[in-house]
Motif scaffolding. Structure first.
Motif, PDB file in Angstrom:
ATOM      1  N   ALA A  78       1.028  -1.134  -0.020  1.00  0.00           N
ATOM      2  CA  ALA A  78      -0.119   0.000  -0.058  1.00  0.00           C
ATOM      3  C   ALA A  78       1.085   1.250   0.106  1.00  0.00           C
ATOM      4  N   ALA A  82      -0.096   5.758  -5.734  1.00  0.00           N
ATOM      5  CA  ALA A  82      -0.468   5.793  -7.099  1.00  0.00           C
ATOM      6  C   ALA A  82      -0.068   4.718  -7.948  1.00  0.00           C
ATOM      7  N   ARG A  84       0.627   1.570  -7.307  1.00  0.00           N
ATOM      8  CA  ARG A  84      -0.250   0.317  -6.842  1.00  0.00           C
ATOM      9  C   ARG A  84      -1.692   0.569  -7.491  1.00  0.00           C
ATOM     10  N   GLU A  85      -2.187   1.758  -7.250  1.00  0.00           N
ATOM     11  CA  GLU A  85      -3.639   1.859  -7.514  1.00  0.00           C
ATOM     12  C   GLU A  85      -3.586   1.985  -9.209  1.00  0.00           C
ATOM     13  N   HIS A  86      -2.804   2.389  -9.815  1.00  0.00           N
ATOM     14  CA  HIS A  86      -2.850   2.377 -11.319  1.00  0.00           C
ATOM     15  C   HIS A  86      -2.680   0.793 -11.876  1.00  0.00           C
ATOM     16  N   VAL A  90      -7.516   0.484  -9.903  1.00  0.00           N
ATOM     17  CA  VAL A  90      -8.383   1.033  -8.927  1.00  0.00           C
ATOM     18  C   VAL A  90      -9.686   1.853  -9.365  1.00  0.00           C
ATOM     19  N   ASP A  91      -9.433   2.873 -10.359  1.00  0.00           N
ATOM     20  CA  ASP A  91     -10.580   3.814 -11.023  1.00  0.00           C
ATOM     21  C   ASP A  91     -11.454   3.172 -11.541  1.00  0.00           C
ATOM     22  N   TRP A  93     -12.722   0.041 -10.895  1.00  0.00           N
ATOM     23  CA  TRP A  93     -13.698  -0.864  -9.660  1.00  0.00           C
ATOM     24  C   TRP A  93     -14.980  -0.505  -9.120  1.00  0.00           C
TER      25      TRP A  93
END
Length: 109
Positions: A78, A82, A84-86, A90-91, A93
């Protein structure tokens, strides 16, 4: 001019750039602090899903994010933010929580 090649671990996504330890690096975007640096994109990678052959979706040509909601993902910790999120998209989901496991990393001998 002397060029020294170094390989750094995943704990520093900027590969030493953010701390001024190196003058140049090949890294994966995005990484924290990249807006303060001169960044040139060399190529773009598509995101994909790798599934065990026994999973029903494994033979699908394309897979939607909703179809992956119950899957467990291997992801960076975590603290990579950004980046990890990319890679977890994540956007995409729709607010559904992503189930992610962080792989164990062992120090080099």
């Amino acid at each position: 001019m002397t060029v020294e090649l170094r390989q750094l671990d995943w704990s520093d996504l900027s590969a030493g750039l953010a701390r001024g330890e190196v003058d140049a690096a090949v890294v994966r975007l995005p990484f924290p602090g990249q807006e303060r640096l001169n960044v040139r994109e060399l190529f773009a990678e598509e995101r994909g899903a790798l599934l065990p052959a026994r999973r029903p979706l494994a033979n699908s040509e394309t897979v939607g994010f909703r179809e992956l909601w119950d899957e467990l993902f291997v992801a960076a910790g975590a603290g990579t933010g950004a980046w990890r999120e990319h890679w977890l998209a994540v956007d995409e989901w729709e607010g559904h929580p992503v189930r992610a496991a962080v792989p164990l990393c062992h120090p080099r001998p």
